[in-house]
Design a protein around this motif. Structure first.
Motif, PDB file in Angstrom:
ATOM      1  N   SER A  48      -2.981   0.092  -2.069  1.00 14.00           N
ATOM      2  CA  SER A  48      -3.763   1.201  -1.566  1.00 14.00           C
ATOM      3  C   SER A  48      -3.231   1.579  -0.206  1.00 14.00           C
ATOM      4  O   SER A  48      -2.569   0.812   0.465  1.00 14.00           O
ATOM      5  N   ASN A  57     -13.055   3.833 -11.054  1.00 11.76           N
ATOM      6  CA  ASN A  57     -11.597   3.831 -11.180  1.00 11.76           C
ATOM      7  C   ASN A  57     -11.191   3.629 -12.634  1.00 11.76           C
ATOM      8  O   ASN A  57     -11.669   2.699 -13.295  1.00 11.76           O
ATOM      9  N   ARG A 109      -7.763   6.035  -8.387  1.00  2.87           N
ATOM     10  CA  ARG A 109      -8.490   5.433  -7.271  1.00  2.87           C
ATOM     11  C   ARG A 109      -8.651   6.489  -6.186  1.00  2.87           C
ATOM     12  O   ARG A 109      -8.026   7.557  -6.239  1.00  2.87           O
TER      13      ARG A 109
END
Length: 539
Positions: free
Chosen positions: A43, A238, A273
């Motif tokens: 991420s 997600n 996401r």
């Protein structure tokens, strides 16, 4: 039984209601704020940003970026990571009469929408410490007039292994092949996992009441041919899906789409996401082991361009379904095909819409004739129905029985005037969607003041003509309505529809106007025939 007009009113209101229904039904590592999920998904954001989009528009490319030019695309690629951070569509203007090209992918301060790809895993070159830093021979690449294909290599040598990221573009195509060639000249095996993803600021779906459109994620995976997954969906949950045979991950908006189409052997993972106000949708490939002394190539395709159904069909299975016709695609798809065939002959989309309208209404003529014949017969029976009510009174069961006997004797179907209209409604709605989703109509001129069939008529001429034609049709049609309130409602219908159509795209209003004109012509022929049979009475 003055229900003919009531049902007609409900049907018209239903058409209007359906027109406004919006059928709406990733991240690599960075140098800051890095984290890894249990599935190995990184991420965060990527480093390097443009120092102002105007520099790019003037082709002033810094050493951090390269530009790739074909006849249909201009791409800006960040050599740190090899991400596509800008995509200009050469054949599409940003706005009507604008000299600027439409920009689909961008990395602007107020809106970021980029296509990322890389290699992660045990020996990946995109790691927790940063993105791969590629080298290239020049900052600008051009598809020459005598070329059909342009190959752009980005090279990184690390620990005895040569990684070559190659962008392959073809003339006239919005499909960009992206390959990683991994040449392992070291004495150890290397383990990598390729990922591809699209990243964009979280935004609303977009569109308006008269032009409902969708902006957000969409994907195809195995048995799911096509499914939208909005930014709201991404924030709620997600995705984590297995892609075994075929599929793709995309973000789309009205007329345009960016999509990653993997060419993976084995199971891949499709995911979404959100992070720091941005949404991601992408695909992670299976892990690949490259043994010493061998070379392996990992392939994917990036579609970045307009929703051109023929080209998208050739690029990926079901990618053409992103031209979303809703639940009537089985009707809208052949109508769009027919419209395109007509345009190839006449060369004007407005003229093509007119011809298509005549074809469709001509095909529906038997239904139209049945509709008005039934309405005329029902009106001829009104004196008998009035006498029957006065004679029977409040006995509803007896009234119903005698009415059915009368209809059977006179060979009249009380719903005959409404059923054809109900059957025609799906065609009307399918045409609406087919015209609204057609990128070909974007900035397409018709005649005189109509210079963009995808935008409202700037002088409201077409909506006013449409309202007038609807008023004439109403006056010509036989009516059984005697209640003053119902009559006022019916008289108000043309005004209401005119107000609605003031903001509709001109191409849609043109279709409805021509449809009304054809209806007037058909009514004249039908009523002339009925008058010869002594059936027709308008008043």
């Amino acid at each position: 039984m003055d229900s003919q007009r009531n049902i007609l009113l409900i049907a018209l209101m239903f058409v209007s209601f359906m027109l406004y229904i919006n059928w709406n039904e990733t991240t690599p590592p960075q140098q800051e704020d890095l984290s890894v999920t249990q599935q190995g998904q990184y991420s965060g954001d990527i480093p390097s940003s443009l120092e102002g989009s105007q520099l790019l528009m003037q082709n002033s490319i810094s050493s951090k970026h390269i530009s790739i030019h074909t006849d249909v695309l201009t791409l800006i690629v960040d050599i740190q990571g090899g991400d596509v951070i800008r995509a200009e569509l050469e054949n599409y203007a940003a706005a009507l009469d604008s000299e600027n090209k439409f920009v689909l992918l961008k990395k602007d301060p107020d809106h970021e929408f980029i296509a990322q790809s890389g290699l992660i895993g045990s020996n990946g070159i995109d790691t927790l410490n940063g993105r791969a830093q590629f080298a290239t021979t020049t900052s600008s690449f051009f598809l020459e007039d005598n070329q059909e294909e342009l190959r752009v290599p980005l090279i990184l040598v690390k620990d005895g292994i040569t990684y070559t990221k190659v962008f392959t573009l073809k003339r006239g195509s919005y499909a960009v092949d992206v390959s990683y060639i991994i040449d392992n000249k070291s004495d150890k095996p290397t383990s990598v996992q390729m990922y591809t993803q699209l990243k964009q600021n979280l935004m609303d779906d977009g569109g308006s009441l008269t032009m409902p459109t969708y902006r957000g994620g969409v994907y195809s995976v195995d048995d799911t041919r096509y499914k939208k997954y909005s930014f709201d969906d991404m924030q709620d949950n997600n995705l984590n899906l297995t892609m075994t045979h075929s599929g793709w991950a995309a973000m789309m908006q009205h007329y345009f789409i960016a999509a990653w189409i993997p060419h993976a052997s084995g199971e891949a993972n499709l995911y979404t996401r959100t992070h720091k106000g941005q949404g991601f949708i992408g695909v992670r490939y299976p892990t690949t082991i490259v043994v010493p002394g061998t070379e392996t190539t990992l392939n994917t395709t990036l579609w970045v361009g307009p929703k051109l159904q023929d080209q998208m069909t050739e690029t990926a299975l079901y990618l053409n379904l992103t031209v979303d016709y809703g639940w009537l695609s089985v009707i809208a798809t052949p109508l769009h095909w027919l419209l395109s065939q007509i345009h190839e002959i006449v060369g004007n989309w407005g003229v093509a819409i007119i011809i298509l309208t005549f074809i469709v209404r001509g095909a529906m003529y038997p239904l139209t004739k049945a509709q008005y014949t039934s309405m005329a017969k029902m009106r001829m029976l009104q004196p008998k129905l009035v006498e029957m009510r006065e004679r029977i009174g409040d006995d509803r069961q007896r009234m119903s029985q005698e009415m059915m006997t009368l209809y059977k004797k006179e060979k009249v179907n009380p719903l005959g005037g409404c059923l054809p209209l109900v059957l025609q409604m799906p065609i009307f709605i399918a045409l609406y969607w087919a015209l609204m989703e057609s990128v070909e109509l974007r900035h397409a001129p018709f005649i005189l003041w109509i210079r963009d069939l995808s935008a409202p008529d700037p002088y409201y001429v077409l909506p006013l003509l449409m309202g007038a034609s609807m008023f004439i049709i109403q006056k010509m049609s036989p009516s059984t309505v005697t209640d003053p309130i119902q009559q006022k409602i019916m008289n108000f219908m043309p005004i209401m529809f005119t107000l609605f159509f003031l903001w509709f795209p001109a191409g849609l209003v043109l279709y409805w106007l021509i449809s009304n004109i054809v209806t007037l012509l058909q009514q004249t022929l039908i009523y002339h025939s009925l008058e010869k049979k002594g059936l027709h009475s308008r008043k």
